[in-house]
Write a protein that holds these residues in place. Sequence first.
Motif, short mmCIF file in Angstrom:
data_model
loop_
_atom_site.label_atom_id
_atom_site.label_comp_id
_atom_site.label_asym_id
_atom_site.label_seq_id
_atom_site.Cartn_x
_atom_site.Cartn_y
_atom_site.Cartn_z
N GLU A 142 25.71 -8.26 20.61
CA GLU A 142 26.36 -6.90 20.64
C GLU A 142 27.92 -6.93 20.55
O GLU A 142 28.43 -6.22 19.95
N ARG A 143 28.39 -8.13 21.06
CA ARG A 143 29.99 -8.13 20.91
C ARG A 143 30.16 -8.40 19.43
O ARG A 143 31.43 -8.36 19.13
N ARG A 144 29.38 -8.83 18.80
CA ARG A 144 29.31 -8.96 17.40
C ARG A 144 29.25 -7.86 16.48
O ARG A 144 29.00 -7.82 15.31
N GLY A 145 29.03 -6.80 17.06
CA GLY A 145 28.54 -5.41 16.40
C GLY A 145 27.10 -5.09 16.22
O GLY A 145 26.95 -4.11 15.60
N TYR A 146 26.07 -5.88 16.74
CA TYR A 146 24.90 -5.72 16.69
C TYR A 146 24.26 -4.52 17.73
O TYR A 146 25.01 -4.57 18.68
N ARG A 147 23.59 -3.88 17.53
CA ARG A 147 22.92 -2.80 18.32
C ARG A 147 21.55 -2.94 18.65
O ARG A 147 20.63 -3.36 17.94
N ARG A 148 21.19 -2.85 20.15
CA ARG A 148 19.68 -2.98 20.37
C ARG A 148 18.95 -1.77 19.88
O ARG A 148 19.63 -0.78 19.98
N THR A 149 17.77 -1.85 19.38
CA THR A 149 17.05 -0.76 18.72
C THR A 149 15.93 -0.42 19.84
O THR A 149 15.44 0.97 19.54
N GLY A 150 15.64 -1.27 20.61
CA GLY A 150 14.42 -0.75 21.58
C GLY A 150 13.08 -1.02 20.74
O GLY A 150 12.07 -0.88 21.44
N ARG A 151 13.24 -1.58 19.72
CA ARG A 151 11.83 -1.78 18.88
C ARG A 151 11.51 -3.27 19.01
O ARG A 151 11.97 -4.17 18.64
N MET A 152 10.24 -3.18 19.75
CA MET A 152 9.89 -4.55 20.34
C MET A 152 8.60 -5.01 19.35
O MET A 152 7.87 -4.37 18.81
N THR A 153 8.51 -6.22 19.33
CA THR A 153 7.35 -6.89 18.79
C THR A 153 6.75 -8.15 19.54
O THR A 153 7.53 -8.50 20.07
N PRO A 154 5.42 -8.01 19.62
CA PRO A 154 5.06 -9.15 20.55
C PRO A 154 5.24 -10.68 20.44
O PRO A 154 5.20 -10.94 19.14
N PHE A 155 5.47 -11.43 21.24
CA PHE A 155 5.72 -12.79 21.15
C PHE A 155 4.20 -13.40 20.73
O PHE A 155 3.22 -12.87 21.27
N PRO A 156 4.05 -14.41 20.00
CA PRO A 156 2.88 -14.85 19.22
C PRO A 156 2.26 -15.91 20.50
O PRO A 156 2.27 -17.05 20.15
N TYR A 157 2.00 -15.39 21.68
CA TYR A 157 1.28 -16.26 22.43
C TYR A 157 -0.20 -16.72 21.91
O TYR A 157 -0.70 -16.34 20.96
N GLY A 158 -0.14 -18.11 22.21
CA GLY A 158 -1.06 -19.06 21.66
C GLY A 158 -0.86 -19.60 20.32
O GLY A 158 -1.59 -20.33 20.03
N ASP A 159 0.31 -19.36 19.76
CA ASP A 159 0.60 -20.09 18.49
C ASP A 159 1.75 -21.12 18.93
O ASP A 159 2.88 -20.35 18.83
N GLU A 160 1.50 -22.34 19.18
CA GLU A 160 2.41 -23.22 19.67
C GLU A 160 3.46 -23.43 18.51
O GLU A 160 4.25 -24.42 18.92
N ARG A 161 3.37 -23.24 17.40
CA ARG A 161 4.21 -23.65 16.45
C ARG A 161 5.78 -22.82 16.91
O ARG A 161 6.68 -23.06 16.42
N PHE A 162 5.53 -21.78 17.71
CA PHE A 162 6.61 -20.82 18.27
C PHE A 162 6.83 -21.24 19.60
O PHE A 162 8.04 -20.78 20.17
#
Length: 180
Positions: A142-162
Amino acid sequence: MESATDTALTFRDATDADVDVLVALIESAYRGESSRAGWTTEADILEGQRTDPEGVLEVIKAPDSRLLAVERGGRVVACCQLEHRGAHAYFGMFAVSPALQGAGLGRTIIAEAERRARETWGVDEMHMTVISAREDLIAWYERRGYRRTGRMTPFPYGDERFGVPQRDDLEFELLVKELV
């Protein structure tokens, strides 16, 4: 602590020969005890891997994508992914060596990444996703000028690559910055 300007940075496109060094860098910045030397650690919320050689090579080889390797004194000290996605670019796989965090390197790298995305692809926005629980990291963006959008995507639970989540409330939030 050295400042980011002590030695000039060199930005170049990563190649297949960089894969092992980049995997080690990304892992050291986010996972395990080594990551605790910097402030970007995710060690308290995720265990396991952050990436692997296949994932890094995929980014290097992908069309409309580049993985920037950032060198200082002939050594890779940081990296970031830029991907052209139509009217915007995606910024990801950002890592700075934990020993060098807090000296302004990240700020310099993200500014250069934004400049390259604008000049190379003519995009007017940069997008990224950040684990919403990472309030300190989101505040930095945010200090670099990015803004939060509130648009969420789920974390890939169960995929240990992440990684292996240590809590059950993880999700990614889209952050956006207008590039002017």
